[in-house]
Design an enzyme around this catalytic site. Structure first.
Site, PDB file in Angstrom:
ATOM      1  CG  ASP A 137      12.448   1.661   6.478  1.00  0.00           C
ATOM      2  OD1 ASP A 137      12.659   0.596   7.102  1.00  0.00           O
ATOM      3  OD2 ASP A 137      11.977   1.680   5.321  1.00  0.00           O
TER       4      ASP A 137
ATOM      5  CE  LYS B  38      14.539   7.291   6.396  1.00  0.00           C
ATOM      6  NZ  LYS B  38      13.110   7.286   6.054  1.00  0.00           N
TER       7      LYS B  38
END
Length: 217
Positions: free
Chosen positions: A144, A125
């Site tokens: 996320d 991420k």
């Protein structure tokens, strides 16, 4: 398994609708360099971007290079980022990450996924945030909590693991959409498709959304 033609059409409609609604969506973390974005993204774990931006306003002036973080007093760095939460782990990650940047990359943040994910405190991420936002390189999709929640509701992925969700999205959306898609989904999650009481009656994606897992009433 490759995405079906129908799934890709559904994804394309969602991408168009999001682009119309959020044409200027961008990363809400303040930064002026790849290093600043890397540090800010590490700090953003379990913390609001607004809080991170308050902290980095002074942090980035105090630690302008990877060398400053690498050679800092760990206790002092912890105090500087304390209000972002989990500050001991974050300070250690930032310092170890910056030491590696000094030792292996002349203090610069690499624009390569494999190299980024080997840095302390950096997963896919964070690497995708840095690559997409700082370098304009689309090698994946940022997943996320907002993205994970929304794509499940939209029927784009039934997975819970972020990397599996990312793989599903990469198979359905055109690569040229990946960077903007994440920014738009995150903005949509903050404005409309909230975790509790999503504003489905105001949602620009309402006609495309099967509302999987959304509590009604």
């Amino acid at each position: 398994m490759a995405a079906t033609v129908e799934a890709k059409r559904h994804a394309a409609k969602i991408a168009r609708r999001l682009a119309e609604q959020y044409p200027d969506a961008r990363c809400s973390l303040d930064f002026q360099s790849p290093l600043e974005l890397l540090v800010a993204t590490i700090l953003s774990a379990q913390c609001t971007d607004q809080r991170v931006n308050q902290v980095t306003k002074t942090l980035f002036r105090k630690y302008p290079t990877a060398a400053h973080y690498a050679r800092a007093s760990l206790a002092e760095l912890e105090r500087d980022i304390q209000s972002t939460g989990f500050f001991r782990n974050k300070a250690k990650s930032i310092q170890n990450c910056c030491r590696t940047l000094l030792e292996q990359y002349e203090g610069q943040v690499p624009n390569d996924m494999e190299k980024l994910v080997k840095l302390s405190g950096v997963g896919r991420k964070t690497a995708n945030v840095v690559l997409g936002t700082a370098y304009g390189v689309a090698v994946g999709v940022v997943v996320d909590t907002h993205v994970a929640r929304i794509v499940r509701r939209l029927g784009l992925s039934a997975e819970k693991d972020p990397e599996k969700i990312e793989k599903d999205l990469m198979g359905q959306f055109a690569q040229k959409e990946w960077i903007a898609l994440a920014h738009r989904l995150i903005q949509h999650g903050r404005r409309c498709c909230t975790a509790k009481k999503p504003k489905c009656d105001e949602c620009p994606l309402e006609s495309l959304c099967p509302k999987i897992g959304v509590e009604t009433g």
